[in-house]
Write a protein that holds these residues in place. Structure first.
Motif, PDB file in Angstrom:
ATOM      1  N   THR A  55      29.585  91.694  24.300  1.00  0.00           N
ATOM      2  CA  THR A  55      28.606  92.496  25.045  1.00  0.00           C
ATOM      3  C   THR A  55      27.204  92.268  24.504  1.00  0.00           C
ATOM      4  N   LEU A  56      27.078  92.278  23.177  1.00  0.00           N
ATOM      5  CA  LEU A  56      25.772  92.070  22.569  1.00  0.00           C
ATOM      6  C   LEU A  56      25.238  90.679  22.891  1.00  0.00           C
ATOM      7  N   LEU A  57      26.100  89.678  22.836  1.00  0.00           N
ATOM      8  CA  LEU A  57      25.666  88.318  23.143  1.00  0.00           C
ATOM      9  C   LEU A  57      25.239  88.205  24.605  1.00  0.00           C
ATOM     10  N   ASN A  58      25.968  88.858  25.501  1.00  0.00           N
ATOM     11  CA  ASN A  58      25.606  88.832  26.924  1.00  0.00           C
ATOM     12  C   ASN A  58      24.245  89.482  27.169  1.00  0.00           C
ATOM     13  N   ILE A  59      23.951  90.558  26.442  1.00  0.00           N
ATOM     14  CA  ILE A  59      22.663  91.231  26.609  1.00  0.00           C
ATOM     15  C   ILE A  59      21.537  90.365  26.062  1.00  0.00           C
ATOM     16  N   ILE A  60      21.728  89.801  24.871  1.00  0.00           N
ATOM     17  CA  ILE A  60      20.708  88.915  24.301  1.00  0.00           C
ATOM     18  C   ILE A  60      20.496  87.702  25.214  1.00  0.00           C
ATOM     19  N   GLY A  61      21.575  87.234  25.822  1.00  0.00           N
ATOM     20  CA  GLY A  61      21.487  86.084  26.720  1.00  0.00           C
ATOM     21  C   GLY A  61      21.005  86.422  28.116  1.00  0.00           C
ATOM     22  N   LEU A  62      20.614  87.687  28.330  1.00  0.00           N
ATOM     23  CA  LEU A  62      20.060  88.156  29.611  1.00  0.00           C
ATOM     24  C   LEU A  62      21.060  88.049  30.756  1.00  0.00           C
ATOM     25  N   LEU A  63      22.345  88.131  30.412  1.00  0.00           N
ATOM     26  CA  LEU A  63      23.390  88.162  31.428  1.00  0.00           C
ATOM     27  C   LEU A  63      23.714  89.597  31.831  1.00  0.00           C
ATOM     28  N   GLU A  64      23.380  90.553  30.953  1.00  0.00           N
ATOM     29  CA  GLU A  64      23.526  91.971  31.240  1.00  0.00           C
ATOM     30  C   GLU A  64      22.262  92.684  30.776  1.00  0.00           C
ATOM     31  N   ARG A  65      21.980  93.816  31.385  1.00  0.00           N
ATOM     32  CA  ARG A  65      20.844  94.636  30.968  1.00  0.00           C
ATOM     33  C   ARG A  65      21.334  95.721  30.002  1.00  0.00           C
ATOM     34  N   PRO A  66      20.572  96.040  28.973  1.00  0.00           N
ATOM     35  CA  PRO A  66      20.957  97.164  28.119  1.00  0.00           C
ATOM     36  C   PRO A  66      20.767  98.493  28.847  1.00  0.00           C
ATOM     37  N   THR A  67      21.447  99.504  28.367  1.00  0.00           N
ATOM     38  CA  THR A  67      21.272 100.844  28.937  1.00  0.00           C
ATOM     39  C   THR A  67      20.019 101.501  28.387  1.00  0.00           C
ATOM     40  N   GLY A  68      19.742 101.268  27.114  1.00  0.00           N
ATOM     41  CA  GLY A  68      18.573 101.864  26.483  1.00  0.00           C
ATOM     42  C   GLY A  68      18.080 100.997  25.345  1.00  0.00           C
ATOM     43  N   ALA A  79      12.527  94.436  29.569  1.00  0.00           N
ATOM     44  CA  ALA A  79      12.633  95.567  30.497  1.00  0.00           C
ATOM     45  C   ALA A  79      11.520  95.531  31.541  1.00  0.00           C
ATOM     46  N   ARG A  80      10.435  94.848  31.244  1.00  0.00           N
ATOM     47  CA  ARG A  80       9.294  94.782  32.148  1.00  0.00           C
ATOM     48  C   ARG A  80       9.384  93.610  33.126  1.00  0.00           C
ATOM     49  N   LEU A  81      10.445  92.826  33.020  1.00  0.00           N
ATOM     50  CA  LEU A  81      10.552  91.627  33.832  1.00  0.00           C
ATOM     51  C   LEU A  81      11.412  91.870  35.067  1.00  0.00           C
ATOM     52  N   SER A  82      11.048  91.223  36.168  1.00  0.00           N
ATOM     53  CA  SER A  82      11.854  91.273  37.382  1.00  0.00           C
ATOM     54  C   SER A  82      13.099  90.423  37.194  1.00  0.00           C
ATOM     55  N   GLU A  83      14.040  90.533  38.116  1.00  0.00           N
ATOM     56  CA  GLU A  83      15.249  89.714  38.034  1.00  0.00           C
ATOM     57  C   GLU A  83      14.907  88.230  38.105  1.00  0.00           C
ATOM     58  N   ALA A  84      13.928  87.880  38.928  1.00  0.00           N
ATOM     59  CA  ALA A  84      13.520  86.478  39.026  1.00  0.00           C
ATOM     60  C   ALA A  84      12.931  85.989  37.701  1.00  0.00           C
ATOM     61  N   GLU A  85      12.137  86.834  37.057  1.00  0.00           N
ATOM     62  CA  GLU A  85      11.548  86.464  35.764  1.00  0.00           C
ATOM     63  C   GLU A  85      12.616  86.380  34.679  1.00  0.00           C
ATOM     64  N   ILE A  86      13.605  87.279  34.748  1.00  0.00           N
ATOM     65  CA  ILE A  86      14.720  87.233  33.799  1.00  0.00           C
ATOM     66  C   ILE A  86      15.477  85.908  33.944  1.00  0.00           C
ATOM     67  N   THR A  87      15.747  85.529  35.181  1.00  0.00           N
ATOM     68  CA  THR A  87      16.467  84.285  35.441  1.00  0.00           C
ATOM     69  C   THR A  87      15.688  83.086  34.912  1.00  0.00           C
ATOM     70  N   GLN A  88      14.394  83.086  35.137  1.00  0.00           N
ATOM     71  CA  GLN A  88      13.551  81.988  34.653  1.00  0.00           C
ATOM     72  C   GLN A  88      13.516  81.942  33.131  1.00  0.00           C
ATOM     73  N   LEU A  89      13.377  83.116  32.501  1.00  0.00           N
ATOM     74  CA  LEU A  89      13.336  83.178  31.035  1.00  0.00           C
ATOM     75  C   LEU A  89      14.655  82.702  30.445  1.00  0.00           C
ATOM     76  N   ARG A  90      15.753  83.129  31.035  1.00  0.00           N
ATOM     77  CA  ARG A  90      17.069  82.719  30.550  1.00  0.00           C
ATOM     78  C   ARG A  90      17.245  81.209  30.681  1.00  0.00           C
ATOM     79  N   GLY A  91      16.855  80.654  31.814  1.00  0.00           N
ATOM     80  CA  GLY A  91      17.040  79.228  32.044  1.00  0.00           C
ATOM     81  C   GLY A  91      16.202  78.355  31.137  1.00  0.00           C
ATOM     82  N   ARG A  92      15.009  78.824  30.786  1.00  0.00           N
ATOM     83  CA  ARG A  92      14.087  77.992  30.021  1.00  0.00           C
ATOM     84  C   ARG A  92      14.123  78.250  28.513  1.00  0.00           C
TER      85      ARG A  92
END
Length: 233
Positions: A55-68, A79-92
């Motif tokens: 779970t922790l690895l998935n959150i760090i890898g931006l595959l899941e969002r934390p609750t808090g 937390a300030r990023l859109s889903e599109a920005e999250i996807t871009q950050l994860r990919g790059r």
């Protein structure tokens, strides 16, 4: 002149994760995680089954969002990023290596290594292929570049997966039991390969492992127990 402060590659502060929120079976699996990883650092994440490592690895890898709490990558509050920005950050910024390599069986080794670049750019080109061949050469597989995964051994397939993870020169490598299904000799080779790329590129690495021999060869051991970081980090 003062030296500029360099933001950690990842920084977690008070991070929590719960499932089934608002239901009678709501369960919190991560409880206030504080953790940071610096550029060039090579850390092991260990803990018993069910402790929350994946779970922790998935959150760090931006595959899941934390609750808090807060998760920052390269100084950016996710937390300030859109889903599109999250996807871009994860990919790059993040490369993934899993216990099971998840190579695409219909594609050759070089095509699998090129896949992150194809996804990022929308198409393949000669430069992408040259980079992929260079990475396969670095993991000792240039001669097997045009073979499909079914024609490679388990260790060779994992080497292709490592080359793929490095395709976009990520700042962070996340590896979930990357040697878990390999024999001891091959596991040592794969670990050494990750360590060498860590030294060469200064990417940060977080490796989930059940192998105490490998954990002891990391810069730092992070122990997760019942959703809490146990001991100094």
């Amino acid at each position: 002149m003062s030296t500029p402060t360099i933001a950690p590659v990842i920084e977690l502060a008070g991070l929590t994760k719960a499932y089934n929120i608002g239901t009678p079976v709501e369960t919190e699996v991560l409880h206030g995680i504080d953790l940071s990883l610096a550029e060039g650092e090579f850390a092991a994440l260990i803990g018993p089954s069910g402790s929350g490592k994946s779970t922790l690895l998935n959150i760090i890898g931006l595959l899941e969002r934390p609750t808090g709490g807060r998760l920052s990558i390269g100084g950016r509050d996710t937390a300030r990023l859109s889903e599109a920005e999250i996807t871009q950050l994860r990919g790059r910024s993040i490369g993934f290596v899993f216990q099971f390599h998840h190579l695409l069986p219909a594609f050759t080794a070089v095509e699998n290594v090129m896949m992150p670049t194809i996804i990022a750019r929308g198409a393949a080109d000669d430069e992408a292929e040259a980079m992929a061949l260079s990475l396969l050469d670095a993991v000792g597989l240039k001669a097997h570049a045009y073979k499909k995964p079914s024609e490679l051994s388990g260790g060779q397939q994992q080497r292709v997966a490592i080359a793929r993870a490095l395709g976009l020169k990520p700042r962070l490598i996340l590896a979930d039991e990357p040697t878990g299904n390999l024999d001891t000799h091959t596991a040592d080779d794969i670990f050494a390969l990750l360590r060498e790329f860590n030294r060469q590129t200064r990417c940060a690495c977080l490796i989930v492992t059940h192998d105490p021999r490998l954990a002891e060869r990391c810069d730092r051991i992070v122990r997760l127990v019942d959703g809490h970081i146990a001991g100094p980090v």
